[in-house]
Design a protein around this motif. Structure first.
Motif: not given
Length: 579
Positions: A367-369, A374-375, A378-381
Motif C-alpha cells: 500500500l505505501p507505494r 495517489y499523492d 491528487v495531493m500535488r494536483n
C-alpha cells in the motif's frame, strides 16, 4: 502546539450537591438547576483553553432501581466536559430534575455545540431548554408527538397498532413540509438584495447520505446555511435498551457503517468496565489490528470520494480497489466484510486463521507505494490544491468550541489523539506519530487523513511482529459467550453459553463510558446498568453529529462549489449523525 498539564479546575465551589462513584472513574458531580450555569461558567473561566463540551445527554430515571447515593430525580441531564490541554482530563456535571416537563437554562451561549445536543434532548426526552435560540425537533419529524427515549415510549413497532393515515393527517404532514425561512431561523441580511433559497439534498451525491442543507443565497454566495438532519434516524440508542448486552453488538456496526469493528470497540469496552472484565493481551492486539484495518478502509473511502466531490473522477476507482483488498483480509479473519460484529464481551469471536500473517504483510508492504502514486495524482494536483487550500478553515479554539475531534481537530495543529492521550487496549505498547496540519482547512484535513493511513500501516506491522500467544477471550463468568471449546466438556458452560446468547449476562449496576479514536473522531458509549440483562441507558456519542454543526460557520460567505469541498473534507456518514 504544545500540550500543557493543567487539569479542569473550579470543581470545589459552593453549588456542588454531591459526588458520585462510577465504574469508569470519571469525576461525577451533582449540581442544582439554579447552580448549573454559574458552575459551568466558572469551570470554563478557570480552566485554561481547550475545555470541550464533549457530550450532553439525559437519562429517564423513573423506572431505575439502583440509584444509591444519587439525588431524587425523574430525569437527569449530564454534561460531559473534557480538557484537551491534558491527558483527557474529564468531568461529568449532573443535574437532577423532577416532574414530567422539566426545564433547564440553555448553555448554547457558553459552548455553541450545545445547540444540537439540547435540541436532541428536547426531541427525545421532552426536557425544555429556556432561551435556546432554535428549540425544535432535530432527529424525529416536526409532526412527531412524543419523546422516544422516555421509558414509557414503545421500543418496537409491534407494540403499536397498525399504521394508518387519514386525509386530515396527510394534509397536516404536507403542511409541515412547507418551507418558511423565518421558522428555520433565517433572516434578511440586506434591504437591497433579493435572496434565493436552495435545498442541497436530502438526496444529493455530495452529502454522503440522506441529508439536507437549506441555503440562503445572495447572488452566488451563501449568506446562511441551515443543516436539516434526522432522515436516517433509526433509534439506535433505544434499540440498545431493548437488546441484551451481547445481541446489541451487531447493531453498533451500523452506526458508522464504514468503521466496522471500530464501532464494537467502545461498546464492548464499556460493558467490560461495568463487569470488571479484562481481555487477554492477544485479544487486545487483535482488536487494535482489526480497528486499524478498518481505519484504512474508511480513510480510503474518504480520500477517493473527496477527490470525486471536487471533480477528479479517477482516484476513487484506484482507492476502492485497495479498500477491497482490506475487506478481503477482514473477510478471511472475521467471515464478513463491512459489518463483521466480531468483537465480544471479554475478547473476540475467534482466533486468527492460518495464513493471516502473509495476507496482511503483503498488503501493508504494497500500500505505501500506491499511496505515493495517489499523492502525485491528487495531493500535488494544482486544481485539487486550488479547490481545497484556504477553504473551510477554522482554528483550534473554534474546533474545541464546536466539539471537533479526530483528523478535523489535528488539522488545526493540535497533536491530540485519544490513543496517545488516554491509551486503551494495547496502544501504549505501540509506536506511531500523530499527524497534524497547520491551517485547519480542507487541504490539511485531507493531509492528516492520508498520513493516518501510513501510521495505521505502521501500527499493523507492529501487531504482526509482536502478536502475543494465549487465549482470545477472558476467563470471566460474565464473558459472553464463553469459550466454545469448553461447552463440549461440561454442562455448566453449555448452559452459560445458552443463557448468555439468549438472555444476555446480568451486568452489575453502575455507569461507565468508553471512548476510542474512531475513523472520524472520538466515538464514545456511555452505558447504565440497572443490574439486568439489558442496558438501562445506552448513549452513543458520535463525532459526525458534532462536526456537522459547524456547517453554518464554515458555509457563510463561500460559493456553493466551496461548500461541496467543505462537506467532503469533514468526513461524515449520516448513520453516524442520526443514529
Amino acid at each position: 502546539m504544545v500540550l500543557s498539564a493543567s487539569p479542569i479546575t473550579g470543581l470545589d465551589q459552593p453549588g456542588m450537591m454531591a459526588t458520585q462513584s462510577t465504574r469508569d472513574g470519571v469525576r461525577t458531580l451533582w449540581v442544582t438547576a439554579d447552580d448549573l450555569r454559574p458552575t459551568l461558567s466558572t469551570l470554563k473561566e478557570h480552566t485554561p483553553a481547550l475545555l470541550m463540551l464533549f457530550d450532553l445527554t439525559a437519562i429517564d430515571e423513573r423506572e431505575r432501581t439502583y440509584r444509591d447515593g444519587q439525588p431524587p430525580a425523574d430525569f437527569t441531564v449530564i454534561y460531559h466536559l473534557m480538557s484537551l490541554a491534558t491527558r483527557a482530563d474529564e468531568v461529568r456535571i449532573k443535574v437532577a430534575l423532577l416532574g414530567d416537563r422539566p426545564t433547564l437554562p440553555t448553555i448554547s451561549d457558553l459552548w455553541p455545540n450545545a445547540n444540537w445536543y439540547e435540541r436532541e434532548i428536547w426531541d427525545l426526552f421532552g426536557i425544555r431548554f429556556e432561551n435556546h435560540p432554535f428549540l425544535r425537533r432535530i432527529l424525529t419529524p416536526p409532526t412527531w408527538t412524543d419523546h422516544p427515549l422516555r421509558k414509557d415510549h414503545y421500543a418496537r413497532a409491534t407494540e403499536m397498532p397498525p399504521y394508518s393515515l387519514t386525509e386530515e393527517q396527510e394534509r397536516h404532514e404536507q403542511d409541515a413540509m412547507r418551507f418558511d425561512p423565518s421558522a428555520w431561523g433565517m433572516q434578511r441580511h440586506s434591504d437591497h438584495s433579493d435572496f434565493m433559497f436552495l435545498n442541497l439534498g436530502p438526496n444529493h451525491p455530495s452529502v454522503h447520505g440522506v441529508f439536507r442543507i437549506i441555503l440562503q443565497l445572495e447572488g452566488e454566495r451563501i449568506v446562511d446555511a441551515v443543516p436539516d438532519i434526522g432522515f436516517h434516524h433509526r433509534g439506535a440508542e433505544k434499540m440498545g435498551e431493548r437488546q441484551s448486552w451481547h445481541t446489541y453488538i451487531p447493531y453498533t456496526d451500523r452506526v458508522d457503517y464504514l468503521g466496522g469493528v471500530m464501532n464494537n470497540f467502545p461498546y464492548v469496552m464499556a460493558v467490560e468496565t461495568l463487569a470488571g472484565i479484562t481481555p487477554p493481551p492477544r485479544a487486545q492486539m487483535i482488536r487494535v489490528m482489526l480497528a486499524e484495518l478498518f481505519r484504512i478502509a474508511s480513510h480510503l473511502v474518504f480520500y477517493g470520494t473527496m477527490a470525486q466531490d471536487v471533480g477528479q473522477l479517477s482516484p476513487v476507482f484506484y482507492m476502492f480497489t485497495d479498500r477491497e483488498r482490506v475487506f478481503g483480509i477482514i473477510e478471511a479473519i472475521c467471515g464478513f466484510r463491512m459489518h463483521p460484529a466480531w468483537f465480544r464481551i471479554g475478547g473476540v469471536a475467534m482466533d486468527l486463521p492460518a495464513g493471516w500473517e502473509d495476507l496482511i504483510r503483503a498488503f501493508v508492504n504494497d500500500l505505501p507505494r500506491r499511496l505515493d502514486e495517489y499523492d502525485a495524482m491528487v495531493m500535488r494536483n494544482p486544481v485539487f490544491r486550488g479547490r481545497t487550500k484556504g477553504v473551510g478553515a477554522y482554528t483550534t479554539a473554534e474546533a474545541v468550541e464546536w466539539g471537533v475531534t479526530g483528523p478535523g481537530l489535528r488539522a488545526t495543529g493540535l497533536p491530540w489523539d485519544y490513543r496517545r492521550q488516554a491509551p486503551y487496549a494495547c496502544y501504549d505498547q505501540l509506536e506511531f506519530d500523530i499527524p497534524t496540519g497547520a491551517n485547519g482547512d480542507c487541504y490539511d484535513r485531507i493531509v492528516v487523513h492520508v498520513e493516518e493511513i501510513r501510521q495505521s500501516l505502521r501500527i499493523i506491522r507492529q501487531c504482526l511482529d509482536h502478536m502475543p500467544a494465549g487465549p482470545i477471550k477472558a476467563d470471566h463468568p460474565l464473558t459472553t459467550p464463553p469459550p466454545r471449546a469448553r461447552t463440549l466438556h461440561d454442562i455448566e458452560t453449555l448452559i452459560h453459553h445458552f443463557l448468555g446468547a439468549a438472555w444476555g449476562p446480568v451486568i452489575p449496576p453502575g455507569e461507565a463510558r468508553s471512548c476510542v479514536e474512531a475513523t472520524k473522531g472520538l466515538n464514545c458509549y456511555t452505558l447504565v446498568s440497572d443490574g439486568g440483562t439489558t442496558s438501562y441507558r445506552t448513549r452513543i456519542r458520535t463525532p459526525s453529529f458534532a462536526h456537522l454543526q459547524m456547517i453554518p460557520l464554515l458555509g457563510r460567505g463561500v460559493m456553493i462549489a466551496d461548500l461541496i469541498a467543505i462537506l467532503g473534507s469533514i468526513d461524515f456518514v449520516m448513520a453516524d449523525v442520526d443514529r
